[in-house]
Scaffold this active site. Structure first.
Site, PDB file in Angstrom:
ATOM      1  N   ASP A 267       3.237   9.346  -0.782  1.00 49.18           N
ATOM      2  CA  ASP A 267       2.077   8.563  -0.365  1.00 49.18           C
ATOM      3  C   ASP A 267       1.882   7.447  -1.374  1.00 49.18           C
ATOM      4  OD1 ASP A 267      -0.146   7.962   1.212  1.00 49.18           O
ATOM      5  OD2 ASP A 267      -0.761  10.061   1.312  1.00 49.18           O
TER       6      ASP A 267
ATOM      7  N   HIS B 285       0.830  -1.216   0.000  1.00 45.27           N
ATOM      8  CA  HIS B 285       0.000   0.000   0.000  1.00 45.27           C
ATOM      9  C   HIS B 285       0.863   1.264   0.000  1.00 45.27           C
ATOM     10  CE1 HIS B 285      -4.009  -1.875   0.745  1.00 45.27           C
ATOM     11  NE2 HIS B 285      -3.215  -2.887   1.050  1.00 45.27           N
TER      12      HIS B 285
HETATM   13  C1  GDG Z   1      -2.291   3.656   3.397  1.00 46.32           C
HETATM   14  C2  GDG Z   1      -1.241   4.316   2.487  1.00 46.32           C
HETATM   15  C3  GDG Z   1      -2.878   4.259   0.618  1.00 46.32           C
HETATM   16  C4  GDG Z   1      -9.065   9.704   7.758  1.00 46.32           C
HETATM   17  N1  GDG Z   1      -9.477  10.347   8.863  1.00 46.32           N
HETATM   18  C5  GDG Z   1     -10.553   9.698   9.295  1.00 46.32           C
HETATM   19  C6  GDG Z   1     -10.816   8.642   8.432  1.00 46.32           C
HETATM   20  N2  GDG Z   1      -9.887   8.668   7.491  1.00 46.32           N
HETATM   21  C7  GDG Z   1      -9.848   7.740   6.348  1.00 46.32           C
HETATM   22  C8  GDG Z   1      -9.856   8.468   5.031  1.00 46.32           C
HETATM   23  C9  GDG Z   1      -9.225   7.424   4.110  1.00 46.32           C
HETATM   24  C10 GDG Z   1      -8.264   6.702   5.043  1.00 46.32           C
HETATM   25  O1  GDG Z   1      -8.657   7.002   6.382  1.00 46.32           O
HETATM   26  C11 GDG Z   1      -6.840   7.192   4.862  1.00 46.32           C
HETATM   27  O2  GDG Z   1      -6.357   6.639   3.702  1.00 46.32           O
HETATM   28  P1  GDG Z   1      -5.091   7.260   2.947  1.00 46.32           P
HETATM   29  O3  GDG Z   1      -4.972   6.550   1.665  1.00 46.32           O
HETATM   30  O4  GDG Z   1      -5.295   8.722   2.772  1.00 46.32           O
HETATM   31  O5  GDG Z   1      -3.841   7.059   3.899  1.00 46.32           O
HETATM   32  P2  GDG Z   1      -3.177   5.908   4.855  1.00 46.32           P
HETATM   33  O6  GDG Z   1      -3.951   5.727   6.099  1.00 46.32           O
HETATM   34  O7  GDG Z   1      -1.766   6.350   5.065  1.00 46.32           O
HETATM   35  O8  GDG Z   1      -3.230   4.539   3.996  1.00 46.32           O
HETATM   36  C12 GDG Z   1      -1.916   5.150   1.418  1.00 46.32           C
HETATM   37  C13 GDG Z   1      -3.800   3.479   1.535  1.00 46.32           C
HETATM   38  O9  GDG Z   1      -3.066   2.765   2.532  1.00 46.32           O
HETATM   39  C14 GDG Z   1      -4.640   2.464   0.747  1.00 46.32           C
HETATM   40  O10 GDG Z   1      -3.858   1.647  -0.055  1.00 46.32           O
HETATM   41  O11 GDG Z   1      -3.665   5.094  -0.213  1.00 46.32           O
HETATM   42  O12 GDG Z   1      -0.963   5.721   0.547  1.00 46.32           O
HETATM   43  O13 GDG Z   1      -0.357   5.137   3.259  1.00 46.32           O
HETATM   44  O14 GDG Z   1     -10.190   6.498   3.665  1.00 46.32           O
HETATM   45  O15 GDG Z   1     -11.181   8.838   4.708  1.00 46.32           O
HETATM   46  N3  GDG Z   1     -11.839   7.786   8.556  1.00 46.32           N
HETATM   47  C15 GDG Z   1     -12.664   7.992   9.625  1.00 46.32           C
HETATM   48  N4  GDG Z   1     -12.467   9.027  10.509  1.00 46.32           N
HETATM   49  C16 GDG Z   1     -11.427   9.892  10.375  1.00 46.32           C
HETATM   50  O16 GDG Z   1     -11.279  10.838  11.182  1.00 46.32           O
HETATM   51  N5  GDG Z   1     -13.696   7.170   9.798  1.00 46.32           N
END
Ligand code: GDG
Length: 460
Positions: free
Chosen positions: A369, A157
């Site tokens: 990212d 990821h």
């Molecule tokens: C890893 C990789 C890759 C955020 N704040 C809250 C919340 N979120 C959710 C967002 C989004 C998820 O969490 C975060 O996903 P990201 O992709 O932005 O980042 P990582 O956590 O670092 O994820 C990344 C991912 O895996 C998937 O392959 O894209 O690059 O680092 O869905 O909406 N959700 C809730 N409350 C929050 O306050 N419920």
């Protein structure tokens, strides 16, 4: 029929009939519901000793969840130490922030072996095994040592860096050799795959076989390893549905009322140094300096739920951001206007989507990212008739697909400030065109496509 066996560091808690969360959990659960299968991982609990047999088994419809507990020592060395304090920074090109300890690497291997020992008896001859992420780079090697010959794949990821960066981790050779025990190694972008393939060809005496058109296949350590690019997506219609639902709008309505017709810039990130929050705060400050007309008329909302707060670098970035937020507000705030609202807390997913929908600009500026699902959710949540503008880092995996966003370099504060100005004043027609173009790509590269392509390549 072959079952799908999913392995990830953590198993998401699931209940029948409940909506799933984002990302990995949502994509994987859909597949498990359709095909039936197993989800295996750490329970999240610390026990007196680690267990090499599943400590819990739960059946939810066609899915069986198995979890193991970890001892404090295993948690410290495997999870907190090697995975998150060595691999995570290196994979995100933040080599100055990482540290390395051979004992912790031994702990990482030990937990991969422990997972393998607990998992092997559960695997049936036709099963395909899909491991997730940087915690499990050595899992296939441990399963092979136990005589498991099934098809085993891993999806990373995170980014995978160029070889000279990866080689700053002293155990780099051991890690790559272990990764070569997988049948399929999947990445978010072509750059990540190229980093891995480059390492194998240059430093493991590996060779490329077949035509690149048919996917990139490598031969190394006497094995054939397929590699593939599978950009993770979101359920676009589900996100928009959640964003519009009246029942979810309580926080969004409160926010709108408090803005009093001011424009809104919004960011949502786990509090992590890879997300570029410090540079982003600096760019917002620069925007206020360079665009005095915007002062009093624009609010920046940063939601940043704390993560990994038992790791020193994470405590430091939190401390630093608190200082920066206070300083910027102190410098620019008026009696009736606070430029930056910094919220160190999480929201339910259902409340988050309507918040995305009301933001004029979605500001997503990671220094690196793997993908960044917030960027995709922000676009999916918009009203197509009057969409907001996505300002997106060139170093997010999402920038490979969402090239109709305003693409910026997160280290260039002037550039980000200019993009904010441009985004906030963009004409409706241009916003609609950019949004439609991004939606088209996101529908094609959906979460279903991500999962189906990976499992098809692993099976084939
Ligand atoms: C890893 C990789 C890759 C955020 N704040 C809250 C919340 N979120 C959710 C967002 C989004 C998820 O969490 C975060 O996903 P990201 O992709 O932005 O980042 P990582 O956590 O670092 O994820 C990344 C991912 O895996 C998937 O392959 O894209 O690059 O680092 O869905 O909406 N959700 C809730 N409350 C929050 O306050 N419920």
């Amino acid at each position: 029929m072959s079952r799908l066996v999913v392995v990830s560091n953590r198993v998401a808690p699931i209940q029948e009939g409940q909506p799933t969360t984002g990302g990995l959990a949502a994509g994987v659960l859909d597949a498990l519901k359709k095909k039936g299968g197993v989800w295996f991982g750490w329970s999240g609990d610390i026990a007196a000793t680690s267990s090499n047999k599943p400590t819990a088994r739960q059946k939810v419809g066609p899915i069986t969840l198995y979890t193991v507990d970890l001892s404090r020592r295993d948690y410290d060395e495997f999870y907190r130490g090697f995975a998150n304090d060595t691999l995570w920074p290196a994979l995100h090109y933040q080599i100055g922030l990482g540290r390395f300890d051979w004992n912790e690497f031994a702990g990482y291997r030990r937990v991969n072996e422990l997972f393998a020992r607990a998992l092997a008896p559960v695997i049936e001859p036709d099963d395909i095994v899909w491991a997730h992420d940087y915690h499990l780079l050595c899992l296939a090697e441990s399963l092979r040592e136990l005589g498991v010959h099934n098809r085993i794949g891993i999806f990373l990821h995170t980014p995978f860096p160029a070889p000279p960066v990866f080689m700053t981790v002293p155990a780099h050779a051991e890690l790559i050799k272990a990764m070569c025990q997988y049948d399929l190694v999947g990445f978010q972008t072509e750059t990540d795959r190229a980093g891995f393939a480059d390492y194998v060809v240059r430093h493991c005496d590996g060779e490329l076989i077949g035509h690149p058109r048919d996917g990139l296949t490598l031969r190394a350590y006497g094995r054939v390893i397929k590699t593939g690019v599978y950009p993770i997506g979101v359920h676009v219609d589900e996100v928009r549905g959640q964003a519009k639902a009246q029942a979810n709008r309580r926080h969004a309505d409160r926010l709108m009322a408090s803005l009093r017709h001011r424009q809104l810039i919004m960011s949502v990130d786990r509090l992590d140094y890879s997300k570029g929050l410090k540079q982003r705060f600096g760019a917002f400050e620069r925007f206020l300096e360079d665009c005095p007309a915007a002062r009093g008329g624009v609010t920046f909302l940063q939601i940043a739920p704390p993560s990994r707060s038992d790791i020193q670098t994470y405590r430091e970035i939190r401390h630093e951001l608190e200082g920066e937020a206070g300083r910027i507000n102190g410098r620019f705030a008026e009696i009736d206007w606070m430029p930056l609202r910094y919220l160190n807390r999480s929201f339910p997913r259902s409340a988050l989507m309507p918040l995305y929908a009301v933001a004029d600009v979605g500001l997503v500026t990671p220094l690196r990212d793997g993908m960044n699902l917030v960027a995709k959710e922000y676009v999916a949540a918009q009203d197509p008739a009057d969409p907001g503008v996505l300002v997106l880092s060139q170093f997010a995996g999402a920038a490979f697909e969402l090239d109709a966003a305003l693409i910026i370099n997160p280290y260039d504060m002037v550039g980000v400030a200019m993009a904010l100005d441009r985004g906030l004043s963009m004409r409706l027609e241009e916003r609609q065109e950019r949004h439609a173009s991004m939606m088209q790509v996101m529908r094609r590269n959906s979460l279903d496509a991500w999962r189906d392509r990976f499992t098809a390549d692993l099976t084939g």
